[in-house]
Enzyme design. Structure first.
Site, mmCIF file in Angstrom:
data_model
loop_
_atom_site.group_PDB
_atom_site.id
_atom_site.type_symbol
_atom_site.label_atom_id
_atom_site.label_comp_id
_atom_site.label_asym_id
_atom_site.label_seq_id
_atom_site.Cartn_x
_atom_site.Cartn_y
_atom_site.Cartn_z
ATOM 1 N N SER A 50 0.847 -1.189 0.000
ATOM 2 C CA SER A 50 0.000 0.000 0.000
ATOM 3 C C SER A 50 0.883 1.239 0.000
ATOM 4 O O SER A 50 2.103 1.171 0.190
ATOM 5 C CB SER A 50 -0.900 0.001 1.234
ATOM 6 O OG SER A 50 -0.106 0.098 2.415
ATOM 7 N N ASP A 83 -0.858 -1.514 -4.295
ATOM 8 C CA ASP A 83 -2.238 -1.674 -3.842
ATOM 9 C C ASP A 83 -2.857 -0.297 -3.589
ATOM 10 O O ASP A 83 -2.256 0.559 -2.948
ATOM 11 C CB ASP A 83 -2.250 -2.506 -2.555
ATOM 12 C CG ASP A 83 -3.642 -2.928 -2.125
ATOM 13 O OD1 ASP A 83 -4.530 -3.036 -2.992
ATOM 14 O OD2 ASP A 83 -3.837 -3.170 -0.922
ATOM 15 N N HIS A 84 -4.070 -0.088 -4.081
ATOM 16 C CA HIS A 84 -4.830 1.141 -3.853
ATOM 17 C C HIS A 84 -4.029 2.409 -4.154
ATOM 18 O O HIS A 84 -3.926 3.306 -3.304
ATOM 19 C CB HIS A 84 -5.369 1.192 -2.418
ATOM 20 C CG HIS A 84 -6.483 0.230 -2.167
ATOM 21 N ND1 HIS A 84 -7.733 0.351 -2.748
ATOM 22 C CD2 HIS A 84 -6.536 -0.884 -1.411
ATOM 23 C CE1 HIS A 84 -8.504 -0.641 -2.355
ATOM 24 N NE2 HIS A 84 -7.801 -1.414 -1.547
ATOM 25 N N ASP A 105 -7.028 3.094 -7.969
ATOM 26 C CA ASP A 105 -8.325 3.047 -7.299
ATOM 27 C C ASP A 105 -9.022 4.395 -7.450
ATOM 28 O O ASP A 105 -8.888 5.283 -6.605
ATOM 29 C CB ASP A 105 -8.161 2.687 -5.826
ATOM 30 C CG ASP A 105 -9.504 2.545 -5.114
ATOM 31 O OD1 ASP A 105 -10.542 2.727 -5.775
ATOM 32 O OD2 ASP A 105 -9.507 2.259 -3.907
ATOM 33 N N HIS A 198 -11.912 -3.707 4.495
ATOM 34 C CA HIS A 198 -10.578 -3.889 5.055
ATOM 35 C C HIS A 198 -10.654 -4.107 6.566
ATOM 36 O O HIS A 198 -11.668 -3.825 7.201
ATOM 37 C CB HIS A 198 -9.712 -2.652 4.766
ATOM 38 C CG HIS A 198 -9.408 -2.465 3.317
ATOM 39 N ND1 HIS A 198 -9.408 -1.236 2.708
ATOM 40 C CD2 HIS A 198 -9.096 -3.358 2.349
ATOM 41 C CE1 HIS A 198 -9.102 -1.367 1.429
ATOM 42 N NE2 HIS A 198 -8.904 -2.656 1.182
ATOM 43 N N HIS A 232 -11.265 -7.747 -2.748
ATOM 44 C CA HIS A 232 -10.532 -7.053 -1.693
ATOM 45 C C HIS A 232 -11.144 -7.427 -0.342
ATOM 46 O O HIS A 232 -12.281 -7.887 -0.259
ATOM 47 C CB HIS A 232 -10.603 -5.543 -1.904
ATOM 48 C CG HIS A 232 -9.665 -5.043 -2.954
ATOM 49 N ND1 HIS A 232 -8.637 -4.171 -2.678
ATOM 50 C CD2 HIS A 232 -9.584 -5.300 -4.287
ATOM 51 C CE1 HIS A 232 -7.970 -3.912 -3.783
ATOM 52 N NE2 HIS A 232 -8.534 -4.585 -4.784
ATOM 53 N N GLY A 233 -10.381 -7.203 0.714
ATOM 54 C CA GLY A 233 -10.886 -7.485 2.061
ATOM 55 C C GLY A 233 -11.250 -8.939 2.255
ATOM 56 O O GLY A 233 -12.252 -9.258 2.882
ATOM 57 N N ILE A 276 -5.205 -10.355 0.769
ATOM 58 C CA ILE A 276 -5.090 -10.799 2.161
ATOM 59 C C ILE A 276 -4.041 -9.953 2.876
ATOM 60 O O ILE A 276 -2.887 -9.886 2.445
ATOM 61 C CB ILE A 276 -4.704 -12.291 2.235
ATOM 62 C CG1 ILE A 276 -5.779 -13.149 1.555
ATOM 63 C CG2 ILE A 276 -4.495 -12.727 3.685
ATOM 64 C CD1 ILE A 276 -5.353 -14.577 1.307
ATOM 65 N N THR A 278 -5.011 -8.582 6.703
ATOM 66 C CA THR A 278 -5.329 -8.682 8.128
ATOM 67 C C THR A 278 -4.884 -10.005 8.742
ATOM 68 O O THR A 278 -4.356 -10.041 9.864
ATOM 69 C CB THR A 278 -6.837 -8.482 8.345
ATOM 70 O OG1 THR A 278 -7.181 -7.149 7.955
ATOM 71 C CG2 THR A 278 -7.227 -8.700 9.793
#
Length: 345
Positions: A50, A83-84, A105, A198, A232-233, A276, A278
């Site tokens: 990120s 990412d993002h 994004d 997220h 996502h998430g 993935i 978290t």
């Protein structure tokens, strides 16, 4: 070097009916755990960072670490993914650093918090696709705003996520709009909003169709059968990791992630990239808490991180196997960015 583009990996996954986990990395331990699991299972892998991870680890050090890892693990096809990315400029800076894939994004404005208009999303994504494809780099776009169908809001993960609450329709990707978006932007992969979010607190109960809209994936896949979809998430937030954290001084209220069987179901409906983050964080921090609780006099950083690295590696191994990626790494012949730029012409 074994750095590959996202398009190469997802094309192979689609041709062979499997999904590829995309693991967010923050430090050396997360990177090593992901790549050791990929090597063990002979899997292609997407390593992603990120904007906040880039800032934390330092752009040059992070980029150098991944490139060195590609030489250390020469048999693994590795996609290095932004990412993002919140703007075309962020994506361009990632490409200059050696990322082989970027996510533009445009579902949120450049502040990463405000829902954007459809036209804004098309404009910034199409602009990113134009300069990225000229360099052979893949682009992931997003249509729909990621957030919880229970609360109407999104969690601010690493400073990214919608602020406030939205109506249900805004938190679900419209299938026809998704088809129009792909035609207008020529993205290589499309992230869709289905009620995932997220962070650890995705669902207050085991998700069913009212809060995890798998039917939306099916409807999008019906319109875009040849477009690679992204979830996502998608962390599962394992109960045993919640228990590990709570048994060692933490406080994680009971929460639910995306069940692995639902991820497997989504792969059958065109989802090829599964994000993935978290789960890795929980494995590492839970293990660190456990070590420090058992060794209150210790100041051994390596001791604190060693068991967490092993836990992350085991978790990654399970994901490669469950998503069907295991055994496919050595099948992929990585193409150069120059070859991919010609592919796009």
């Amino acid at each position: 070097m074994t750095l590959a583009t996202l398009r190469q990996l997802l094309d192979h996954a689609a041709d062979n009916d499997y999904g590829i986990p995309a693991f967010n990395i923050t430090n050396l331990e997360t990177l090593l755990a992901v790549l050791k699991a990929a090597e063990r299972t002979d899997s292609p892998v997407i390593v992603q960072a990120s904007q906040s991870a880039r800032k934390y680890a330092d752009d040059m050090l992070l980029s150098g670490m991944v490139k060195a890892a590609a030489q250390r693990f020469p048999r693994i096809p590795i996609c290095f993914h932004q990412d993002h990315g919140s703007s075309p400029e962020v994506c361009a800076s990632a490409i200059e650093l050696g990322f082989t894939s970027v996510m533009m994004d445009g579902s949120l404005e450049a502040d990463g918090k405000t829902p954007a208009s459809y036209q804004y999303n098309v404009d910034v994504t199409a602009r990113t696709v134009a300069f990225a494809h000229a360099r052979g780099v893949s682009v992931e776009g997003e249509i729909g705003v990621l957030g919880s169908l229970e609360t109407g809001g999104g969690e601010q993960e690493d400073g990214h996520g919608v602020v406030g609450t939205l109506e249900r329709e805004a938190l679900l990707t419209d299938p026809q709009q998704a088809a129009d978006f792909v035609a207008a932007t020529n993205v290589d992969a499309l992230a869709v909003a289905i009620g995932t979010s997220h962070g650890a607190y995705k669902f207050s109960r085991k998700p069913t169709g009212d809060i995890l809209a798998m039917d939306v994936i099916a409807a999008i896949h019906a319109r875009l059968p040849y477009t690679h979809l992204v979830m996502h998430g998608a962390s599962t937030v394992p109960e045993e990791l919640q228990d590990l954290i709570n048994a060692n001084g933490g406080h994680i209220p009971q929460t639910y992630g995306v069940p692995l069987e639902e991820v497997e179901n989504s792969i059958r409906m065109g989802v090829r990239k599964i994000n993935i983050d978290t789960d890795l964080r929980m494995a590492l921090t839970g293990s660190a808490r456990e070590y420090l609780q058992a060794n209150p006099g210790s100041f051994d950083i390596r001791g604190m991180l060693k068991s967490g690295t092993s836990r992350m590696e085991a978790l990654c191994t399970e994901r490669f196997e469950r998503f069907g990626a295991a055994g496919h790494g050595s099948d992929i012949k990585v193409k150069s960015l120059d070859s991919m730029s010609k592919f796009y012409c």
